[in-house]
Design an enzyme around this catalytic site. Structure first.
Site, PDB file in Angstrom:
ATOM      1  N   LYS A 203       0.964  -0.927   0.206  1.00  0.00           N
ATOM      2  CA  LYS A 203       0.443   0.020  -0.170  1.00  0.00           C
ATOM      3  C   LYS A 203       0.821   1.291  -0.333  1.00  0.00           C
ATOM      4  O   LYS A 203       1.259   2.268  -0.446  1.00  0.00           O
ATOM      5  CB  LYS A 203      -0.666  -0.353   1.470  1.00  0.00           C
ATOM      6  CG  LYS A 203      -2.117   0.899   1.350  1.00  0.00           C
ATOM      7  CD  LYS A 203      -2.718   0.579   2.670  1.00  0.00           C
ATOM      8  CE  LYS A 203      -3.726   1.935   3.031  1.00  0.00           C
ATOM      9  NZ  LYS A 203      -4.236   1.834   4.228  1.00  0.00           N
ATOM     10  N   GLU A 209      11.045  -4.350   4.242  1.00  0.00           N
ATOM     11  CA  GLU A 209      11.184  -5.556   3.386  1.00  0.00           C
ATOM     12  C   GLU A 209      11.081  -6.281   2.074  1.00  0.00           C
ATOM     13  O   GLU A 209      11.034  -6.700   0.704  1.00  0.00           O
ATOM     14  CB  GLU A 209       9.500  -6.593   4.368  1.00  0.00           C
ATOM     15  CG  GLU A 209      10.556  -6.865   5.836  1.00  0.00           C
ATOM     16  CD  GLU A 209       9.917  -5.617   6.671  1.00  0.00           C
ATOM     17  OE1 GLU A 209       9.848  -4.875   6.301  1.00  0.00           O
ATOM     18  OE2 GLU A 209       9.813  -6.237   8.164  1.00  0.00           O
ATOM     19  N   GLY A 263      -4.902  -2.774   5.226  1.00  0.00           N
ATOM     20  CA  GLY A 263      -3.897  -3.766   4.498  1.00  0.00           C
ATOM     21  C   GLY A 263      -4.525  -5.416   5.207  1.00  0.00           C
ATOM     22  O   GLY A 263      -4.684  -6.097   4.836  1.00  0.00           O
ATOM     23  N   ARG A 264      -5.061  -5.141   6.290  1.00  0.00           N
ATOM     24  CA  ARG A 264      -5.365  -6.566   6.978  1.00  0.00           C
ATOM     25  C   ARG A 264      -6.875  -6.812   6.084  1.00  0.00           C
ATOM     26  O   ARG A 264      -7.847  -8.128   6.902  1.00  0.00           O
ATOM     27  CB  ARG A 264      -5.176  -6.706   8.332  1.00  0.00           C
ATOM     28  CG  ARG A 264      -5.917  -5.352   9.094  1.00  0.00           C
ATOM     29  CD  ARG A 264      -5.040  -6.017  10.950  1.00  0.00           C
ATOM     30  NE  ARG A 264      -6.330  -3.936  11.414  1.00  0.00           N
ATOM     31  CZ  ARG A 264      -5.352  -3.378  11.418  1.00  0.00           C
ATOM     32  NH1 ARG A 264      -3.946  -3.198  10.898  1.00  0.00           N
ATOM     33  NH2 ARG A 264      -5.685  -1.876  11.973  1.00  0.00           N
ATOM     34  N   GLU A 349      -3.549  -7.033  15.232  1.00  0.00           N
ATOM     35  CA  GLU A 349      -3.483  -6.238  15.169  1.00  0.00           C
ATOM     36  C   GLU A 349      -4.042  -4.831  15.295  1.00  0.00           C
ATOM     37  O   GLU A 349      -4.102  -3.602  15.604  1.00  0.00           O
ATOM     38  CB  GLU A 349      -2.556  -6.016  13.508  1.00  0.00           C
ATOM     39  CG  GLU A 349      -2.138  -4.651  12.881  1.00  0.00           C
ATOM     40  CD  GLU A 349      -0.702  -4.392  11.526  1.00  0.00           C
ATOM     41  OE1 GLU A 349       0.111  -4.967  11.487  1.00  0.00           O
ATOM     42  OE2 GLU A 349      -2.064  -4.549  10.412  1.00  0.00           O
ATOM     43  N   HIS A 380      -2.373 -33.672  18.306  1.00  0.00           N
ATOM     44  CA  HIS A 380       0.046 -34.299  18.529  1.00  0.00           C
ATOM     45  C   HIS A 380       0.879 -33.017  19.020  1.00  0.00           C
ATOM     46  O   HIS A 380       1.687 -33.838  18.525  1.00  0.00           O
ATOM     47  CB  HIS A 380       0.000 -35.178  17.818  1.00  0.00           C
ATOM     48  CG  HIS A 380      -0.438 -36.022  16.928  1.00  0.00           C
ATOM     49  ND1 HIS A 380      -1.207 -37.549  17.716  1.00  0.00           N
ATOM     50  CD2 HIS A 380      -1.940 -36.303  16.194  1.00  0.00           C
ATOM     51  CE1 HIS A 380      -1.573 -38.547  17.303  1.00  0.00           C
ATOM     52  NE2 HIS A 380      -2.339 -37.342  16.492  1.00  0.00           N
ATOM     53  N   LYS A 502       9.690  -0.062  13.766  1.00  0.00           N
ATOM     54  CA  LYS A 502      10.693   0.747  12.021  1.00  0.00           C
ATOM     55  C   LYS A 502      11.298   1.554  12.562  1.00  0.00           C
ATOM     56  O   LYS A 502      13.007   1.520  11.731  1.00  0.00           O
ATOM     57  CB  LYS A 502       9.677   0.957  10.947  1.00  0.00           C
ATOM     58  CG  LYS A 502       7.682   0.201  10.948  1.00  0.00           C
ATOM     59  CD  LYS A 502       7.727   0.502  10.094  1.00  0.00           C
ATOM     60  CE  LYS A 502       6.223  -0.381  10.479  1.00  0.00           C
ATOM     61  NZ  LYS A 502       5.531  -0.170   9.388  1.00  0.00           N
TER      62      LYS A 502
HETATM   63  O1  F6P Z   1       3.736  -3.046   9.606  1.00  0.00           O
HETATM   64  C1  F6P Z   1       2.498  -3.210   9.559  1.00  0.00           C
HETATM   65  C2  F6P Z   1       2.156  -2.719   8.466  1.00  0.00           C
HETATM   66  O2  F6P Z   1       1.906  -1.499   7.953  1.00  0.00           O
HETATM   67  C3  F6P Z   1       0.988  -3.745   8.099  1.00  0.00           C
HETATM   68  O3  F6P Z   1      -0.505  -2.975   8.475  1.00  0.00           O
HETATM   69  C4  F6P Z   1       0.462  -3.626   6.438  1.00  0.00           C
HETATM   70  O4  F6P Z   1      -0.549  -4.609   6.534  1.00  0.00           O
HETATM   71  C5  F6P Z   1       1.710  -4.419   6.396  1.00  0.00           C
HETATM   72  O5  F6P Z   1       2.533  -2.957   6.950  1.00  0.00           O
HETATM   73  C6  F6P Z   1       2.299  -3.613   5.290  1.00  0.00           C
HETATM   74  O6  F6P Z   1       2.064  -2.563   4.820  1.00  0.00           O
HETATM   75  P1  F6P Z   1       1.458  -2.626   3.104  1.00  0.00           P
HETATM   76  O7  F6P Z   1       1.096  -2.654   1.979  1.00  0.00           O
HETATM   77  O8  F6P Z   1       2.354  -0.696   3.140  1.00  0.00           O
HETATM   78  O9  F6P Z   1       3.888  -2.656   2.029  1.00  0.00           O
END
Ligand code: F6P
Length: 536
Positions: A203, A209, A263-264, A349, A380, A502
């Protein structure tokens, strides 16, 4: 009655049941399952093994009523800025609205843009599958790798695994999320760059990452094919279109996200593009249909029969009135292996908060720890603790009447699936009703052989895990999360709690790169960083 007396009434109902076991509830009312079983879409949900009676349920429903759930729900569906800390509407529900519906944000109906994006996604997915959209060296794209993390990974990764039986296009979707380079390396080790495209799903298009993996993947494409321009191997899903263009993604390969989709909650958006590439637009549309069906149920069913509301209320009951700090979700479907991980982000979250909407500290506990693994594997591993541990951990069991397993001897598949479901029903029963120690055992075994029971669970069943059913399941838990947020009084749609880590990661990285000697890092971090630099 106000919110606090509604809360006290639930407390009184809990006190009245303090000495009553789940087994007593069944003795008092042998057919109680009929009273505590509800339908929503194709889902059948049995709450009868919760430690709850009609009076408690009534008090809980009143709590939902006095917590403004219906009003907040209506505000969400009509596009009001209910995400108050970020001043945004919350409109994942618009992602699955019919084309003739309307939700106005800042004077503009957003539904046409959603449908235009779905059409563009479907066009691109079809062109990839048909080979019309080929790679830099003219080979057809056979693999799509989604690079994203959190909500830009967990939804489509979970759904791809869940709907593997519906993979229809011949294009395989893969998922890379972790900045740990072994994640990308492991996925790419099996792929051919000539036939691989990447979907950079972010987003913000700034997530550390995701950007790191997207850049490393580009080098893999360039070296692997010995070409400089690999832009037609890239798609992007983002609200930051400029950054995606700057990265090198062609404009026609960029799908929008909107700031009113969290996002979620974004599986129904273009974040699901990699999933669509594999299951096809028709199945993706079926999943959206399932979500829409649950939305309709959530908006129209009376609170006392409203399944997402009831699931939320039972969660509140267990968390706040029976003191359960953890909630297990055990799908008896291997395809739902990533569903607990998906729910961890969705619920924790959203509702892992200590401040209410007004910015004051909350007075009650909020989200429990959500976790789980598929059954029967969990039996198990950790079920020992569920049955005989010192904590009571409520469980959501999820199972299907029919399996989607294919390609094996049919009779064997049927028998195995029956064994699977027999285990699920047996576990729920053992947790609820327990069992005394056998009389013919050595006395040393006494308490070791006792199953105390009185451990609550909800059972969710459906005929078969189709895209439509998955959509219903996802929307069920989305709305559960929303309702709980209303009752706890928190804003379920921000996530400030992830920011500090972060920022500090940036400080630590700068320290590692030796660009900042003037560090405020704590002593422990400095010692560990020195150790890392010496040994890496
Ligand atoms: O760090 C948490 C977060 O902002 C989540 O809420 C989100 O789903 C994820 O990182 C990924 O964010 P983006 O889609 O901006 O890479």
């Amino acid at each position: 009655m106000g919110m606090s007396s509604a809360w006290n009434n639930v407390g009184a109902a809990a006190n009245a049941l303090e000495k009553v076991a789940i087994s007593n509830l069944f003795t008092q009312q042998p057919t109680r399952t009929e009273l505590f079983m509800f339908h929503a879409g194709e889902l059948l949900v049995d709450f009868s093994r919760q430690k709850i009676d009609a009076a408690a349920l009534q008090a809980l429903v009143a709590l939902a009523k006095y917590s403004d759930v219906e009003n907040q729900r209506n505000k969400m569906f009509s596009g009001e800025a209910i995400n108050n800390t970020e001043d945004r509407p919350v409109l994942h529900v618009a992602l699955r609205m019919n084309a003739d519906e309307s939700v106005v944000v800042s004077g503009k109906n957003v539904v046409p843009e959603i449908h235009a994006t779905l059409q563009r996604m479907s066009y691109a997915a079809e062109h990839i599958a048909s080979g019309a959209h080929s790679g830099a060296t003219g080979k057809p794209i056979k693999h799509v790798v989604n690079i994203g993390i959190g909500g830009s990974d967990l939804g489509p990764a979970m759904a791809m695994r869940a709907l593997i039986a519906y993979a229809a296009t011949g294009v395989q979707a893969h998922f890379v999320s972790n900045v740990d380079p072994t994640d990308l390396a492991h996925v790419l080790a099996h792929l051919n760059p000539h036939e691989t495209a990447f979907v950079v799903a972010s987003k913000t298009f700034t997530t550390q990452e995701t950007m790191a993996n997207a850049h490393t993947a580009m080098k893999w494409l360039q070296t692997g094919m010995n070409v400089a321009s690999v832009s037609n191997h890239y798609f992007a899903v983002t609200a930051n279109i400029d950054a995606a263009v700057h990265f090198g993604v062609p404009m026609e390969n960029i799908f929008p996200m909107w700031d009113w989709v969290g996002g979620r909650f974004s599986l129904g958006s273009a974040i699901g593009f990699s999933l669509m590439c594999s299951i096809g637009a028709q199945h993706f549309g079926d999943m959206l249909l399932g979500m829409r069906e649950m939305d309709e149920h959530f908006c129209t069913a009376e609170l006392q029969e409203n399944v997402p509301v009831l699931l939320a209320l039972v969660g509140i009951w267990n968390r706040n009135f029976l003191g359960c700090a953890s909630q297990a979700v055990i799908p008896y479907l291997q395809e739902l292996a990533r569903f607990p991980a998906y729910l961890q982000q969705l619920e924790m979250e959203s509702n892992g908060k200590r401040a209410n909407r007004a910015g004051e500290l909350v007075e009650h506990a909020t989200s429990p720890v959500v976790w789980g693994e598929p059954g029967t594997n969990g039996q198990h591993a950790f079920f020992q603790l569920l049955h005989q541990g010192t904590d009571v951990i409520p469980v959501d069991f999820i199972g299907a009447a029919r399996t989607t397993a294919a390609g094996l001897d049919e009779q064997s598949v049927r028998e195995q699936h029956q064994k699977l479901m027999a285990n699920m029903f047996a576990q729920a029963s053992a947790l609820a009703f327990g069992s005394p120690a056998p009389t013919d055992i050595p006395s040393a075994q006494g308490e070791h052989r006792v199953f105390p029971g009185n451990r609550p669970s909800t059972t969710i069943v459906f005929n078969e895990l189709s895209p439509r059913v998955l959509g219903q399941l996802v929307a069920l838990y989305e709305h559960k999360t929303f309702v709980q947020g209303c009752i706890w009084g928190v804003n379920s749609f921000d996530q400030w709690g992830v920011e500090l880590g972060k920022v500090l990661a940036g400080d630590v990285l700068a320290h590692m790169a030796n660009t900042s000697h003037d560090t405020t890092l704590d002593h422990s971090t400095r010692v560990l960083v020195e150790w890392f630099l010496k040994n890496s």
